[in-house]
Design a protein around this motif. Structure first.
Motif, PDB file in Angstrom:
ATOM      1  N   GLY A 118       0.784  -1.228   0.000  1.00 29.69           N
ATOM      2  CA  GLY A 118       0.000   0.000   0.000  1.00 29.69           C
ATOM      3  C   GLY A 118       0.813   1.274   0.000  1.00 29.69           C
ATOM      4  N   GLY A 119       2.145   1.157  -0.015  1.00 26.93           N
ATOM      5  CA  GLY A 119       2.997   2.337  -0.132  1.00 26.93           C
ATOM      6  C   GLY A 119       2.798   3.352   0.980  1.00 26.93           C
ATOM      7  N   ASP A 120       2.630   4.632   0.579  1.00 26.71           N
ATOM      8  CA  ASP A 120       2.496   5.724   1.559  1.00 26.71           C
ATOM      9  C   ASP A 120       1.277   5.532   2.463  1.00 26.71           C
ATOM     10  OD1 ASP A 120       4.742   6.950   0.621  1.00 26.71           O
ATOM     11  OD2 ASP A 120       3.672   8.349  -0.691  1.00 26.71           O
ATOM     12  N   GLU A 121       0.190   5.003   1.895  1.00 24.57           N
ATOM     13  CA  GLU A 121      -1.019   4.807   2.690  1.00 24.57           C
ATOM     14  C   GLU A 121      -0.789   3.763   3.785  1.00 24.57           C
ATOM     15  OE1 GLU A 121      -4.956   5.123   4.046  1.00 24.57           O
ATOM     16  OE2 GLU A 121      -3.668   6.465   2.905  1.00 24.57           O
ATOM     17  N   ALA A 122      -0.012   2.735   3.470  1.00 29.77           N
ATOM     18  CA  ALA A 122       0.318   1.715   4.475  1.00 29.77           C
ATOM     19  C   ALA A 122       1.178   2.324   5.584  1.00 29.77           C
ATOM     20  CB  ALA A 122       1.048   0.548   3.817  1.00 29.77           C
ATOM     21  N   ALA A 123       2.092   3.210   5.207  1.00 27.09           N
ATOM     22  CA  ALA A 123       2.951   3.870   6.193  1.00 27.09           C
ATOM     23  C   ALA A 123       2.127   4.775   7.111  1.00 27.09           C
ATOM     24  CB  ALA A 123       4.042   4.670   5.484  1.00 27.09           C
ATOM     25  N   THR A 179      -1.496  -9.597  10.480  1.00 27.49           N
ATOM     26  CA  THR A 179      -1.660  -8.568   9.449  1.00 27.49           C
ATOM     27  C   THR A 179      -2.940  -7.784   9.693  1.00 27.49           C
ATOM     28  OG1 THR A 179      -0.457  -9.878   7.811  1.00 27.49           O
ATOM     29  CG2 THR A 179      -1.892  -8.144   6.973  1.00 27.49           C
ATOM     30  N   HIS A 180      -2.808  -6.472   9.784  1.00 29.98           N
ATOM     31  CA  HIS A 180      -3.941  -5.567   9.991  1.00 29.98           C
ATOM     32  C   HIS A 180      -4.207  -4.848   8.660  1.00 29.98           C
ATOM     33  CE1 HIS A 180      -3.846  -5.474  14.594  1.00 29.98           C
ATOM     34  NE2 HIS A 180      -2.842  -6.262  14.236  1.00 29.98           N
ATOM     35  N   ARG A 181      -5.423  -4.956   8.182  1.00 25.38           N
ATOM     36  CA  ARG A 181      -5.774  -4.393   6.868  1.00 25.38           C
ATOM     37  C   ARG A 181      -6.645  -3.154   7.041  1.00 25.38           C
ATOM     38  NH1 ARG A 181      -9.458  -7.781   2.651  1.00 25.38           N
ATOM     39  NH2 ARG A 181     -10.977  -7.331   4.283  1.00 25.38           N
ATOM     40  N   VAL A 182      -6.385  -2.136   6.228  1.00 24.56           N
ATOM     41  CA  VAL A 182      -7.184  -0.916   6.278  1.00 24.56           C
ATOM     42  C   VAL A 182      -7.822  -0.664   4.911  1.00 24.56           C
ATOM     43  CG1 VAL A 182      -5.213   0.583   5.714  1.00 24.56           C
ATOM     44  CG2 VAL A 182      -7.209   1.550   6.884  1.00 24.56           C
ATOM     45  N   GLN A 183      -9.076  -0.238   4.934  1.00 24.28           N
ATOM     46  CA  GLN A 183      -9.792   0.141   3.721  1.00 24.28           C
ATOM     47  C   GLN A 183     -10.297   1.568   3.905  1.00 24.28           C
ATOM     48  OE1 GLN A 183     -12.632  -3.109   3.869  1.00 24.28           O
ATOM     49  NE2 GLN A 183     -11.545  -4.242   2.277  1.00 24.28           N
ATOM     50  N   ARG A 184      -9.763   2.489   3.097  1.00 24.61           N
ATOM     51  CA  ARG A 184     -10.196   3.888   3.193  1.00 24.61           C
ATOM     52  C   ARG A 184      -9.785   4.644   1.936  1.00 24.61           C
ATOM     53  NH1 ARG A 184      -6.332   5.952   8.189  1.00 24.61           N
ATOM     54  NH2 ARG A 184      -4.307   5.582   7.217  1.00 24.61           N
ATOM     55  N   VAL A 185     -10.302   5.858   1.822  1.00 28.87           N
ATOM     56  CA  VAL A 185      -9.974   6.726   0.685  1.00 28.87           C
ATOM     57  C   VAL A 185      -8.776   7.587   1.082  1.00 28.87           C
ATOM     58  CG1 VAL A 185     -10.786   8.531  -0.868  1.00 28.87           C
ATOM     59  CG2 VAL A 185     -12.393   6.781  -0.027  1.00 28.87           C
ATOM     60  N   PRO A 186      -7.615   7.412   0.440  1.00 35.77           N
ATOM     61  CA  PRO A 186      -6.444   8.225   0.793  1.00 35.77           C
ATOM     62  C   PRO A 186      -6.683   9.697   0.498  1.00 35.77           C
ATOM     63  CG  PRO A 186      -5.817   6.318  -0.544  1.00 35.77           C
ATOM     64  CD  PRO A 186      -7.304   6.423  -0.601  1.00 35.77           C
ATOM     65  N   ALA A 187      -5.988  10.551   1.215  1.00 30.05           N
ATOM     66  CA  ALA A 187      -6.130  12.005   1.020  1.00 30.05           C
ATOM     67  C   ALA A 187      -5.734  12.416  -0.389  1.00 30.05           C
ATOM     68  CB  ALA A 187      -5.265  12.738   2.045  1.00 30.05           C
ATOM     69  N   GLY A 192     -12.146   9.487  -5.202  1.00 28.73           N
ATOM     70  CA  GLY A 192     -12.896   8.904  -4.095  1.00 28.73           C
ATOM     71  C   GLY A 192     -12.870   7.397  -4.026  1.00 28.73           C
ATOM     72  N   ARG A 193     -11.881   6.781  -4.662  1.00 31.04           N
ATOM     73  CA  ARG A 193     -11.811   5.319  -4.644  1.00 31.04           C
ATOM     74  C   ARG A 193     -11.220   4.821  -3.322  1.00 31.04           C
ATOM     75  NH1 ARG A 193      -8.755   4.549 -10.314  1.00 31.04           N
ATOM     76  NH2 ARG A 193      -7.539   6.170  -9.256  1.00 31.04           N
ATOM     77  N   ILE A 194     -11.770   3.709  -2.848  1.00 33.88           N
ATOM     78  CA  ILE A 194     -11.275   3.093  -1.608  1.00 33.88           C
ATOM     79  C   ILE A 194     -10.041   2.253  -1.920  1.00 33.88           C
ATOM     80  CG2 ILE A 194     -11.813   1.446   0.246  1.00 33.88           C
ATOM     81  CD1 ILE A 194     -14.766   2.255  -0.098  1.00 33.88           C
ATOM     82  N   HIS A 195      -8.984   2.465  -1.168  1.00 32.25           N
ATOM     83  CA  HIS A 195      -7.758   1.687  -1.322  1.00 32.25           C
ATOM     84  C   HIS A 195      -7.615   0.728  -0.142  1.00 32.25           C
ATOM     85  CE1 HIS A 195      -5.478   4.279  -4.428  1.00 32.25           C
ATOM     86  NE2 HIS A 195      -6.746   4.663  -4.431  1.00 32.25           N
ATOM     87  N   THR A 196      -7.020  -0.415  -0.401  1.00 34.10           N
ATOM     88  CA  THR A 196      -6.749  -1.394   0.651  1.00 34.10           C
ATOM     89  C   THR A 196      -5.245  -1.471   0.883  1.00 34.10           C
ATOM     90  OG1 THR A 196      -8.709  -2.713   0.108  1.00 34.10           O
ATOM     91  CG2 THR A 196      -6.968  -3.801   1.374  1.00 34.10           C
ATOM     92  N   SER A 197      -4.833  -1.270   2.126  1.00 34.19           N
ATOM     93  CA  SER A 197      -3.420  -1.344   2.507  1.00 34.19           C
ATOM     94  C   SER A 197      -3.299  -2.259   3.725  1.00 34.19           C
ATOM     95  CB  SER A 197      -2.874   0.041   2.847  1.00 34.19           C
ATOM     96  OG  SER A 197      -3.120   0.951   1.796  1.00 34.19           O
ATOM     97  N   ALA A 198      -2.065  -2.577   4.063  1.00 31.72           N
ATOM     98  CA  ALA A 198      -1.875  -3.491   5.199  1.00 31.72           C
ATOM     99  C   ALA A 198      -0.596  -3.178   5.963  1.00 31.72           C
ATOM    100  CB  ALA A 198      -1.837  -4.934   4.703  1.00 31.72           C
TER     101      ALA A 198
END
Length: 357
Positions: A118-123, A179-187, A192-198
């Motif tokens: 998830g790159g920056d969003e995962a960080a 592993t903790h997964r997050v689903q949200r719209v990055p800034a 407005g697409r939801i991204h999945t990161s971990a």
């Protein structure tokens, strides 16, 4: 199940005597071990004392049912259901207290959080998770010390390692590994697409010097210059430390302190705990091929929890628990999830105990 409770009481009294023995008091390791045992036994002894008292009162009230005085009979009939409910509650409490103890439950913990896919969003999510655990620790009265931190330019964490000191830290946090997964719209998302990161979380019991014997010859020490986000140098001296445990290939780096010696001490603490955790995992795999008594498989690659921001939902997949109060959870109010995991684990142990009885 309760046939050995008198033996527990006898052992409690024996430990109390040992703790006042000068030869034991002069041996810090032995004294610490007995103090922990005393703490574990004291609650069992207290509840068992209440249990015996309630049993005595029940027996007394049953005798009163045979009393010719109608008032005494009426009083006994009124009190018996309350006492029997107390008996059931205390029996359930004793069953939990008599479950096999994890010897590491009392220990402090090393918390490691790493950004995954998830790159920056995962960080950014790694930083959010660390904030969540930090606030939960504050609410528990625990102390957090950052051992190693690697930040990104955007304010996220590539990796953060911290030592958490306090009462029963490992018992409360040990089921957070995975592993903790997050689903949200990055800034930065314009459509407005939801991204999945971990992110991966590891919780290790803090190792003590007596747990892991590390041969200095097995450690390779590398020094380098500490750097911040984007590779910007923090200082011009080689104060950052990298330790490599040659037999296992485990590598630990630490650069947060300006002092090389402090960085080395912190890195060694993390390395000891990782080696101790590795040793425990190997012992457990030998003792039990199937780990049904554990919540989940314990595999850190396993997806254990999803944080869905658009729905305000937090789901723990191991126990099928879903809570629609994600904002509060991310602010550190994660106790309800942790309590549910502990309860599920205790239920599994009780079931296992009943099958083997």
């Amino acid at each position: 199940m309760f046939h050995n409770l008198e033996n527990v009481v006898d052992r409690f009294r024996e430990v109390e005597g040992l703790l006042s023995d000068p030869s034991v008091m002069s041996n810090q390791s032995r004294y610490r071990e007995l103090t922990r045992e005393h703490s574990d036994l004291s609650e069992v002894v207290r509840v068992y004392g209440l249990y015996k008292q309630v049993l005595s009162e029940i027996a007394g009230n049953r005798e009163l049912l045979l009393d010719p005085d109608p008032d005494m009979k009426a009083m006994a009939r009124e009190e018996l259901p309350l006492l029997e409910a107390q008996q059931e509650e205390l029996e359930a409490n004793l069953r939990l207290l008599l479950l096999p103890k994890d010897p590491n439950d009392e220990r402090n913990s090393i918390l490691e959080i790493r950004a995954g896919t998830g790159g920056d969003e995962a960080a950014l999510f790694a930083a959010d998770l660390f904030r969540m655990y930090s606030r939960y620790a504050d609410a528990q009265g625990w102390k957090i010390e950052i051992l190693s931190l690697s930040e990104t330019d955007g304010g996220g964490f590539k990796e953060v390692i911290a030592l958490i000191n306090g009462n029963h830290v490992y018992s409360r946090l040990k089921f957070e590994s995975g592993t903790h997964r997050v689903q949200r719209v990055p800034a930065t998302e314009t459509q407005g697409r939801i991204h999945t990161s971990a992110c991966t979380v590891a919780v290790l019991p803090e190792a003590e010097d007596v747990d892991v014997d590390i041969n200095p010859a097995d450690i390779r020490l590398d020094l380098f210059r500490a750097s911040g986000a984007g590779g910007q140098h923090i200082n011009k001296t080689e104060s950052a430390v990298r330790l490599t445990h040659i037999p296992t290939g485990l590598v630990v780096s630490c650069q947060d302190e300006k002092s090389q010696h402090k960085n080395k001490a912190k890195a060694m603490k993390v390395l000891q705990s990782r080696l101790y955790d590795k040793m425990l995992a190997e012992q457990q795999s030998v003792m039990a091929a199937d780990r049904k008594s554990q919540v989940g498989s314990g595999d850190r690659s396993e997806r254990i929890r999803t944080y869905n921001f658009p729905q305000g939902r937090c789901t723990d997949h191991r126990i099928n628990l879903t809570l629609y109060r994600l904002d509060a959870i991310m602010q550190g109010d994660v106790g309800e999830v942790i309590d549910a995991l502990i309860t599920d684990h205790q239920a599994a142990l009780l079931s296992q105990q009943e099958r083997s009885a």
